[in-house]
Design a protein around this motif. Structure first.
Motif, mmCIF file in Angstrom:
data_model
loop_
_atom_site.group_PDB
_atom_site.id
_atom_site.type_symbol
_atom_site.label_atom_id
_atom_site.label_comp_id
_atom_site.label_asym_id
_atom_site.label_seq_id
_atom_site.Cartn_x
_atom_site.Cartn_y
_atom_site.Cartn_z
ATOM 1 N N ARG A 189 48.769 38.101 8.359
ATOM 2 C CA ARG A 189 48.409 37.381 9.590
ATOM 3 C C ARG A 189 47.598 38.262 10.523
ATOM 4 N N VAL A 190 48.070 39.506 10.706
ATOM 5 C CA VAL A 190 47.389 40.432 11.609
ATOM 6 C C VAL A 190 45.967 40.683 11.101
ATOM 7 N N ARG A 191 45.848 40.820 9.788
ATOM 8 C CA ARG A 191 44.535 41.070 9.196
ATOM 9 C C ARG A 191 43.634 39.857 9.423
ATOM 10 N N ILE A 192 44.164 38.661 9.127
ATOM 11 C CA ILE A 192 43.373 37.439 9.292
ATOM 12 C C ILE A 192 42.940 37.273 10.750
ATOM 13 N N GLU A 193 43.858 37.595 11.690
ATOM 14 C CA GLU A 193 43.541 37.426 13.107
ATOM 15 C C GLU A 193 42.338 38.269 13.529
ATOM 16 N N GLY A 194 42.327 39.537 13.102
ATOM 17 C CA GLY A 194 41.208 40.423 13.424
ATOM 18 C C GLY A 194 39.919 39.893 12.815
ATOM 19 N N ASP A 195 40.010 39.524 11.538
ATOM 20 C CA ASP A 195 38.841 39.006 10.828
ATOM 21 C C ASP A 195 38.343 37.700 11.451
ATOM 22 N N LEU A 196 39.302 36.910 11.922
ATOM 23 C CA LEU A 196 38.972 35.602 12.488
ATOM 24 C C LEU A 196 38.127 35.727 13.756
ATOM 25 N N ARG A 197 38.540 36.659 14.623
ATOM 26 C CA ARG A 197 37.757 36.903 15.837
ATOM 27 C C ARG A 197 36.303 37.198 15.489
ATOM 28 N N ALA A 198 36.125 38.103 14.527
ATOM 29 C CA ALA A 198 34.779 38.497 14.115
ATOM 30 C C ALA A 198 34.043 37.323 13.477
ATOM 31 N N ALA A 199 34.768 36.554 12.670
ATOM 32 C CA ALA A 199 34.147 35.437 11.947
ATOM 33 C C ALA A 199 33.619 34.367 12.905
ATOM 34 N N ILE A 200 34.387 34.101 13.965
ATOM 35 C CA ILE A 200 33.927 33.107 14.942
ATOM 36 C C ILE A 200 32.643 33.618 15.595
ATOM 37 N N ARG A 201 32.664 34.886 15.959
ATOM 38 C CA ARG A 201 31.488 35.486 16.606
ATOM 39 C C ARG A 201 30.259 35.430 15.692
ATOM 40 N N LYS A 202 30.477 35.688 14.410
ATOM 41 C CA LYS A 202 29.364 35.714 13.451
ATOM 42 C C LYS A 202 29.047 34.338 12.854
ATOM 43 N N ALA A 203 29.735 33.320 13.344
ATOM 44 C CA ALA A 203 29.532 31.944 12.851
ATOM 45 C C ALA A 203 29.722 31.822 11.348
ATOM 46 N N GLU A 204 30.736 32.512 10.838
ATOM 47 C CA GLU A 204 31.053 32.415 9.403
ATOM 48 C C GLU A 204 31.919 31.200 9.098
ATOM 49 N N ILE A 205 32.413 30.564 10.161
ATOM 50 C CA ILE A 205 33.231 29.365 9.951
ATOM 51 C C ILE A 205 32.381 28.154 10.298
ATOM 52 N N VAL A 206 32.221 27.291 9.306
ATOM 53 C CA VAL A 206 31.330 26.145 9.495
ATOM 54 C C VAL A 206 32.019 24.846 9.075
ATOM 55 N N PRO A 207 31.536 23.728 9.603
ATOM 56 C CA PRO A 207 32.086 22.460 9.126
ATOM 57 C C PRO A 207 31.466 22.046 7.791
ATOM 58 N N TYR A 208 32.292 21.512 6.896
ATOM 59 C CA TYR A 208 31.840 20.776 5.724
ATOM 60 C C TYR A 208 32.047 19.316 6.094
ATOM 61 N N TYR A 209 31.448 18.433 5.306
ATOM 62 C CA TYR A 209 31.527 17.017 5.675
ATOM 63 C C TYR A 209 31.981 16.164 4.492
ATOM 64 N N GLN A 210 32.986 15.348 4.754
ATOM 65 C CA GLN A 210 33.478 14.440 3.711
ATOM 66 C C GLN A 210 33.221 12.993 4.135
#
Ligand code: C2E
Ligand code: CA
Ligand code: CA
Ligand code: CA
Length: 275
Positions: free
Chosen positions: A23-44
């Motif tokens: 969890r701690v690892r994911i949390e750190g990575d998550l902050r960075a991922a949001i900043r770098k726009a690595e999380i995107v919507p897919y569409y169904q």
């Protein structure tokens, strides 16, 4: 100290600690991922089962890490909620989804998931409308999916927030219907535009006569209340057939289309594909 002492003697203590470390690892990575726009919507696709055509798409978050691996939303959404990152993540995803949806044909709707905890934020409506305004995407083409747990947490605030959204022309869908408690009381307390039958019902309903009756009853309930019914998780032709026979309004599932990135959806230009 007491807790630690107990953890030491519990045989599953190591796995709990692994879980925490993860969890701690994911949390750190998550902050960075949001900043770098690595999380995107897919569409169904959401398919009108009577007219046999796509009426819109549900945005589903996908985190593609630098290594090319995908982390599913079931792993990072709860972390984002607990780490106080859900507002930032949602804003980012909604902005992105509305921007993508600008290129869709005018009549298609964008359906977007909210986290339960967000409905206790009085400013949610304002923030969502600000994003729609910035992007220039019309509220009447937006549908927000909420679960009943969201409403139970803080009913008074949820009502204010939902009213703000509805007054702006946004439609509200009750997601995962049938999985929580007091589903029925939510229906009489608040006017939803749509009910989404959880996929657990669809998955088992042809082999289980009772499930079939439950789905039938939910569809009748929706008809009575004037609420549109969507069935999730349609994987097989026989399920689709049965739902159509029962008069279900909208369908969603791998059989009709898997969640896909915007490029793929646009490339296939299958907006008006028949099923
Ligand atoms: P959900 O809102 O109930 O979304 C439906 C889930 O069922 C999605 O999983 C979708 O990929 C999956 N699905 C669709 N058709 C089928 C099918 O035919 N068979 C099976 N087995 N599964 C199907 P996904 O994308 O992994 O999302 C899981 C959950 O994560 C969502 O459940 C939603 O609660 C949450 N989520 C996803 N994106 C977001 C987001 O942007 N914000 C928030 N707050 N939650 C999100
Ligand atoms: Ca949903
Ligand atoms: Ca659902
Ligand atoms: Ca869900």
């Amino acid at each position: 100290a007491k807790k630690q002492g107990r953890n030491l003697v519990k045989p599953f203590a190591p796995s709990m600690q692994d879980e925490l470390a993860k969890r701690v690892r994911i949390e750190g990575d998550l902050r960075a991922a949001i900043r770098k726009a690595e999380i995107v919507p897919y569409y169904q696709p959401l398919v009108d089962l009577k007219a046999n055509k796509i009426i819109g798409f549900e945005a589903l978050a996908r985190w593609k890490t630098a290594s090319g691996a995908f982390i599913p939303p079931s792993e990072f959404i709860p972390v984002a909620e607990e780490a106080g990152l859900i507002v930032e993540l949602t804003d980012h995803l909604l902005r992105r989804a509305c921007t993508d949806a600008l290129s869709w044909p005018n009549e298609l709707v964008l359906s977007f998931n909210l986290s339960p905890i967000q409905l206790s934020d009085r400013l949610l409506g304002l923030r969502i409308l600000k994003i729609l305004g910035d992007v220039g995407f019309p509220p009447h083409r937006v549908e927000l999916e909420v679960t009943e747990s969201a409403i139970i947490q803080d009913a008074a605030t949820a009502r204010i927030v939902l009213d703000d959204l509805v007054n702006a022309g946004i439609r509200i869908a009750l997601d995962d219907f049938g999985t929580g408690y007091s589903s029925l009381s939510q229906l009489s307390n608040y006017r939803f535009d749509k009910i989404k039958i959880d996929r657990s019902f669809v998955a088992s309903f042809e082999t289980n006569d009772k499930q079939d009756k439950v789905i039938k009853a939910i569809i009748a309930l929706g008809t009575g209340l004037g609420v549109t019914i969507t069935a999730e998780g349609i994987e097989e032709e026989s399920q689709l057939q049965r739902l159509q026979d029962l008069g279900c309004d909208i369908g969603q599932g791998y059989l009709l289309g898997r969640p896909a990135p915007i490029e793929e959806i646009a490339r296939r230009s299958r907006w008006h594909q028949d099923f």
